[in-house]
Design an enzyme around this catalytic site. Structure first.
Site, mmCIF file in Angstrom:
data_model
loop_
_atom_site.group_PDB
_atom_site.id
_atom_site.type_symbol
_atom_site.label_atom_id
_atom_site.label_comp_id
_atom_site.label_asym_id
_atom_site.label_seq_id
_atom_site.Cartn_x
_atom_site.Cartn_y
_atom_site.Cartn_z
ATOM 1 N N CYS A 2 0.809 -1.219 0.000
ATOM 2 C CA CYS A 2 0.000 0.000 0.000
ATOM 3 C C CYS A 2 0.846 1.275 0.000
ATOM 4 O O CYS A 2 2.053 1.237 0.167
ATOM 5 C CB CYS A 2 -0.898 -0.014 1.231
ATOM 6 N N GLY A 30 -1.350 0.967 -5.019
ATOM 7 C CA GLY A 30 -2.572 0.263 -4.654
ATOM 8 C C GLY A 30 -3.769 0.858 -5.347
ATOM 9 O O GLY A 30 -3.940 2.078 -5.363
ATOM 10 N N ASN A 104 1.402 0.098 5.758
ATOM 11 C CA ASN A 104 1.975 -0.544 4.576
ATOM 12 C C ASN A 104 2.909 -1.640 5.060
ATOM 13 O O ASN A 104 3.881 -1.369 5.756
ATOM 14 C CB ASN A 104 2.732 0.491 3.734
ATOM 15 N N GLY A 105 2.610 -2.883 4.706
ATOM 16 C CA GLY A 105 3.468 -3.980 5.114
ATOM 17 C C GLY A 105 2.678 -5.234 5.393
ATOM 18 O O GLY A 105 1.517 -5.373 4.989
ATOM 19 N N TYR A 244 10.703 -2.964 -9.302
ATOM 20 C CA TYR A 244 9.392 -2.803 -9.917
ATOM 21 C C TYR A 244 8.494 -1.755 -9.282
ATOM 22 O O TYR A 244 7.890 -0.951 -9.971
ATOM 23 C CB TYR A 244 8.657 -4.158 -9.896
#
Length: 453
Positions: A2, A30, A104-105, A244
């Site tokens: 995210c 996201g 985020n994670g 990426y």
């Protein structure tokens, strides 16, 4: 993977708009849901829903969201289903105040923590590990002050987490001791901003100050900034951010992502050169590496594929069928550029192989004489347990096939990957400061892994 944002400013009117624009610049992280929670003086006002940032906030009156502190989130799911109940930020009310949190994670001790909290009487509205963090924090704040609660939370959580959360009008940004996921700190006239990537700071005209250190939390209270930090046994920055995920105009932990990907292409050309007429990227994540490959190899850079800009990133779509349809919607071949040519296609990675196979087939049908596939990362052989949507060994084509078998599977005339040594050289960071688990099966943190619970 995210994207998260936290903003503080004395000018309460601009805060939610700054979060909105920051989230818009992090949309690549996201596309399933988006949300903002702002503290207006008494409680949090929350707007969140499924879809893109522009969809969720299409008819929102930002004047009603004004507040000196706000946190925002864009999501794609790794733990928890793709449903509105799992959209963030989460808001929890406690005797110590209201908490709004964006995460985020991925926690590797999610099962253990959630089961304990449920036994102790907690009730959950979602299936995500992010709500577990919110519930834990609320319990800690009843017993201790904010600084001690942050330190204790760091001891409890295992896995990857970059957090922005607000306790009433106090804003906190926090990064796990391994620093798996990125998080940076910026300033603007009269305010402070935290975001997953520096491109969000650029968007709102904020000055990049620095990345949060491993195990660091920065507290913004009444405009005053304070930092606390726990010890970190080692760093483990996610290598896939550079390969990426991050935007090429971001700088993460001192490394400009564009420069890293350009070097990846150069080293790939040195390691796996081939006689060909043109070099083309698989857009967009392969573009920078393809430019580096063309420069170093001396082969002309020409686009073979044009991307439909209105289709999202296929890798982060949650279902395989949707990914396959998206490939056909996403790319079109420039037939005049490939007909009768020996084509080198450069991509950032091969995860499942579905997209690669379809693209090679499209290039061949357009009349290419040869199709050579070059990959700007080593083979991905193991799932990620820290927040990238590569959840099982079975779905990773390189976990069960040799490079020659993968070449036949995708239909290329030749296939070569960047070496691990080449990747580390391109990033310019010591090997022991990176998380390479998806490439090596060496996991920095062990745990009871949980995906899409």
């Amino acid at each position: 993977m995210c994207g998260i944002v936290g903003v503080y400013s004395e000018d309460a009117r601009i805060v939610p708009k700054l979060v909105f624009y920051s989230l818009f610049s992090l949309q690549h992280r996201g596309q399933e849901s988006a949300g903002i929670a702002s503290f207006g003086g008494e409680d949090f006002k929350v707007v969140k829903g499924m879809g893109l940032v522009t969809d969720v906030f299409k008819n929102v009156d930002f004047e009603k969201l004004k507040g000196k502190v706000a946190v925002g989130h864009v999501r794609y799911s790794t733990t928890g289903e793709s449903v509105v109940e799992n959209a963030q930020p989460f808001v929890v009310k406690t005797r110590a105040g209201s908490i709004a949190i964006a995460h985020n994670g991925n926690l590797v001790n999610f099962f253990e923590l959630r089961n304990k909290l449920e036994r102790d009487g907690s009730v959950f509205i979602s299936t995500t590990d992010s709500e577990v963090i919110a519930q834990l924090l609320s319990r800690l704040l009843i017993k201790m002050d904010l600084e001690d609660a942050i330190i204790e939370l760091t001891k409890i959580l295992k896995g990857s987490y970059s957090l922005v959360f607000a306790v009433n009008d106090t804003l906190v940004a926090m990064r796990d001791p391994f620093a798996f996921r990125p998080l940076c700190f910026g300033e603007f006239d009269g305010g402070v901003v935290f975001a997953s990537e520096s491109c969000a700071l650029d968007t709102i005209g904020a000055k990049f100050v620095r990345d949060l250190k491993p195990g660091e939390a920065i507290i913004v209270r009444d405009g005053e900034v304070e930092s606390i930090k726990v010890e970190s046994e080692r760093e483990a920055h996610c290598v896939f951010e550079y390969i990426y995920f991050a935007r090429p105009d971001s700088t993460i932990d001192g490394r400009n992502v564009y420069s890293v990907r350009y070097k990846i292409g150069q080293i790939l050309a040195e390691e796996a050169g081939v006689e060909a007429d043109i070099v083309s990227p698989i857009p967009d994540s392969g573009t920078t590496s393809a430019i580096g490959f063309a420069e170093r190899s001396g082969i002309k850079y020409i686009e073979a594929l044009i991307k439909n800009r209105y289709v999202g990133r296929t890798f982060i779509m949650p279902e395989q069928k949707l990914r396959e349809i998206s490939v056909r919607l996403k790319m079109n071949v420039l037939k005049e550029n490939v007909k009768g040519k020996r084509v080198v296609l450069v991509d950032d990675s091969i995860v499942r192989g579905t997209t690669s196979r379809k693209i090679v087939d499209m290039i061949r049908k357009a009349g290419a004489k040869e199709v050579h596939f070059r990959v700007g990362s080593p083979p991905i052989i193991s799932p990620c347990h820290y927040g990238i949507d590569m959840q099982t060994t079975e779905e990773l084509i390189a976990s069960k096939k040799t490079i020659e078998e993968i070449r036949r599977e995708i239909g290329a005339d030749s296939l070569a990957y960047l070496s691990l040594e080449g990747l580390i050289k391109a990033i310019g960071m010591r090997k022991d400061r990176l998380c390479l688990a998806c490439l090596t099966r060496d996991y920095p943190v062990k745990g009871e892994f949980c995906f899409r619970c």
